[in-house]
Each structure stands twice: as C-alpha cells, then as structure tokens.
Design an enzyme around this catalytic site. Structure first.
Site, mmCIF file in Angstrom:
data_model
loop_
_atom_site.group_PDB
_atom_site.id
_atom_site.type_symbol
_atom_site.label_atom_id
_atom_site.label_comp_id
_atom_site.label_asym_id
_atom_site.label_seq_id
_atom_site.Cartn_x
_atom_site.Cartn_y
_atom_site.Cartn_z
ATOM 1 N N ARG A 1 -3.837 -6.745 -4.106
ATOM 2 C CA ARG A 1 -4.138 -6.839 -5.539
ATOM 3 C C ARG A 1 -5.306 -5.942 -5.946
ATOM 4 O O ARG A 1 -5.600 -5.800 -7.128
ATOM 5 C CB ARG A 1 -4.434 -8.290 -5.937
ATOM 6 N N LYS A 2 -5.990 -5.360 -4.969
ATOM 7 C CA LYS A 2 -7.094 -4.466 -5.265
ATOM 8 C C LYS A 2 -6.576 -3.030 -5.395
ATOM 9 O O LYS A 2 -5.490 -2.707 -4.939
ATOM 10 C CB LYS A 2 -8.158 -4.545 -4.165
ATOM 11 N N LEU A 3 -7.380 -2.156 -6.010
ATOM 12 C CA LEU A 3 -6.926 -0.776 -6.185
ATOM 13 C C LEU A 3 -6.685 -0.110 -4.843
ATOM 14 O O LEU A 3 -5.636 0.482 -4.615
ATOM 15 C CB LEU A 3 -7.960 0.041 -6.990
ATOM 16 N N HIS B 1 -7.261 -6.091 -0.191
ATOM 17 C CA HIS B 1 -6.053 -6.887 -0.408
ATOM 18 C C HIS B 1 -5.108 -6.122 -1.340
ATOM 19 O O HIS B 1 -5.560 -5.285 -2.139
ATOM 20 C CB HIS B 1 -6.456 -8.232 -1.031
#
Length: 387
Positions: A187-189, A185
């Site tokens: 929002r993930k790295l 997603h």
C-alpha cells in the site's frame, strides 16, 4: 436492487510493478543468494543516499523497524511512549512489544498529525519517547516536536511508514530524525512486497540494530560467507535478538522501485490536485500539503461534510458504482486492546479531532496508473451520493 458493475471495480491502491521488478527478482533467485545478502546491503546504501542519512538498516517490516527503534532508544517496561491514536495499530503495538505503554495524543484536523501542542500535555517523568507519524504521507512537523521533547531527554522516533517521497522543509521526511522507520508494504509508494527500514544518525546504534535483526549475531551470515566462505569465523550472541531480516529478492525489487519514486510522487500529486479541483465545488475537504512540507499522497483522504449520508452508506453506494473506497485512518484507542481502562493503555485526554477524522473520512482511489476516466467515475459517483 443494486447493479453489479460490468467492469472490475476501481481499486483504492495498486502498486506500480512491472517487468523490471520481475527481472530484478529473477536475477536474485538465479544468483543463488536469496536471503539477506549483497542486494540488501546495496538497497541500504541506496536508501541512505536518497535520504541523506549515514545509516540505513533493512528489516522485515515497518513494525519490526519501530520495535528496533524503540529498543535502540532504550524504551522498555514501565516507560511511556506518546503516539497518535490516528494511525495503523502497528504504531501502538510496537510500543507494547517492548513492554512500554502507548499514551494516545490527539492530532490536528488539517493534517491528521501530532503537533507539539497535542503532545505537550501528555509528557511525564515516565515518558521515554514520542512516535511522530507522517500520516498518509503528510509530513509531520518533526522540528517542533523535537524542540519540545529534546530538552526533556525524550527521543523522537519518526514513523515514516507512509512517507517515502514526502518532503519536510525541502528534505526527505525522516532525514533529520535521530531514528526513523519506513514501510515497503504494497500500500506504500515504494514496495518490496513486505519489508521496512530503520535509519539513524549514530553508527554504534546502527551496528547494534544490524545484530538485533539477525538473532543478535556478532557477525552476519553474509559477512561470514564473504570471509573465505565462513571458514574459521565463529559468531557470538551477546544479547537476545530477533529474526527481522529482509531477503535479497525483496531488496532487488526495492532498488528498482526507488528509481521510480520521483515519478510516482509527481503523478500522485498531479492526480490529487485534479481531485481537489473536481471536488471543490461539492465543499468536501481533501487532505492537503502543510505549510512546512509537501506530501506524497500515499493516502488521499476526504472529510465528509456533516450533512453527508452515513459513511457506511457512502462506501456501499460507491462500491455499487464500481469504486473501491475505504474508511478513513483507524483510531487505535477505539480498538479492544487499547480502550480506556484497559491495562495496555488508553486515552488520558479527549481526542476529538482523532474521532472526527476516523469517523467521517474516507480514502479515495489513488495510484500511479489511475486514469482520468477512472477518476471522473469516482468523482461522478460522489457527486450523486453527496448531491
């Protein structure tokens, strides 16, 4: 009257995407194969090699990855699955999707993660699995939880949604798990826009998960096409499956992102260390590495002191200073579908650490391109507010 900042607010998170990802996506489009195909297979191999696991299966999200992991572990109606309440609601939802009941365990205050001690009181003859989350990228001590659950025949699934780039005892999180699930997603790295991955040690399980993600087809569309354009290849459907596929466009982006992951982790750890040195004099506690590993600081959360203003007021005043912060990690047992007394589940034991963390923590801006000047703005605003 609050002043409207003259510059755009500092966001909580920005994915590190650029021209290389754009070109990779465009090449996938130009190739004519945009559904699940050769780039997905390449991305799976690359993730498996990075983690040091034998099998990786790309899917549409971490939620679908968790759902398939639970099905693969044999979890179904009437079973119980121990999960942390302190996690995005998808962790508990995946359990309900397979007809099982999420049983909420508390977390330790320092890491926000489950421990063997918080899980043990909740294990019963109906417990079929434990989902251990690497919350905010802090590696959970999977070894201790597996030592507790394994002798009882309970499968431990690692929810490594936030964990790409974090290490448990020097190895990538999830690499030692029987089954693990990852999120890509924004929002993930490591992001592919949306998307996820299931990793496992067992080849037969991996083959089943590949079938299940594509409606239960015995031969994938890509494999049918590779076999003389599909002529003469007739697939069968031996069990009910799902449409949980990843596209080649997403995988192309993911391959670029994977190459950038070490730089992302190094920068985020550098920024988190700077936050700690700047905020230390104020007495707030910032999330830190546990003794058993190192985190990627996917979420940089701060526990507000007891004498701090109400968190909503803190967030409002930060927004007025041009800083976008967010409330701390949610607690699923406080949301309507999972409140105590409802048939879908509930908290059987008190969850004091969970309720403290979800009520008094906030997430600070942290992303690869965050500048020191922006970071100073965040810290300066907090100094004024917390005084």
């Amino acid at each position: 009257m609050s002043t409207i900042p003259s510059t755009p607010p500092i966001p909580v998170m920005l994915p590190w995407l650029g021209e290389e990802e754009a070109q990779a996506a465009a090449e996938a489009v130009r190739s004519g194969w945009v559904a699940q195909g050769p780039r997905v297979a390449e991305f799976e191999r690359a993730i498996a090699a990075y983690l040091g696991v034998p099998h990786a299966v790309a899917v549409s999200s971490c939620t679908t990855a968790l759902q398939l992991a639970l099905i693969g572990a044999g979890v179904g109606p009437g079973d119980e699955v121990v999960v942390p309440s302190l996690s995005f609601i998808a962790t508990a939802n995946a359990v309900t999707y397979v007809g099982a009941v999420p049983v909420f365990a508390d977390v330790e205050l320092a890491s926000g993660n489950l421990t063997a001690e918080t899980v043990a009181p909740l294990l019963t003859e109906r417990t079929r699995a434990v989902i251990a989350v690497d919350q905010g990228g802090v590696p959970v001590d999977l070894t201790a939880i597996e030592a507790l659950a394994g002798p009882r025949g309970i499968t431990v699934i690692e929810d490594a949604a936030c964990g790409a780039g974090s290490l448990l005892r020097g190895r990538p999180v999830g690499s030692g798990a029987a089954i693990a699930a990852y999120s890509f997603h924004p929002r993930k790295l490591l992001t592919t826009g949306e998307g996820g991955m299931v990793t496992c040690q067992d080849g037969e399980l991996a083959a089943r998960l590949r079938r299940l993600r594509e409606h239960g087809m015995s031969v994938s569309a890509a494999d049918r096409h590779a076999a003389s354009g599909g002529a003469g290849v007739v697939e069968t459907y031996d069990e009910i499956g799902y449409n949980f596929r990843m596209t080649d466009i997403q995988a192309a982006i993911g391959l670029v992102q994977l190459g950038k992951l070490p730089a992302m982790v190094a920068r985020r750890r550098e920024l988190a260390s700077r936050y700690r040195s700047l905020l230390g004099p104020l007495g707030e506690r910032l999330v830190a590495d546990p003794a058993h590993g190192t985190g990627n600081f996917q979420a940089c959360w701060l526990l507000l002191p007891e004498d701090a203003p109400d968190r909503t007021e803190v967030l409002t005043r930060l927004a007025g200073a041009g800083v976008s912060a967010r409330r701390g990690i949610m607690a699923a047992h406080l949301e309507a579908p999972y409140k105590t007394g409802r048939p879908q589940g509930g908290a059987r034991v008190p969850l004091p650490n969970t309720e403290l963390l979800t009520g008094r923590s906030l997430i600070l801006p942290l992303f690869h391109t965050l500048t020191e000047q922006q970071q100073d703005t965040v810290v300066g605003a907090l100094r004024v507010i917390l005084g």
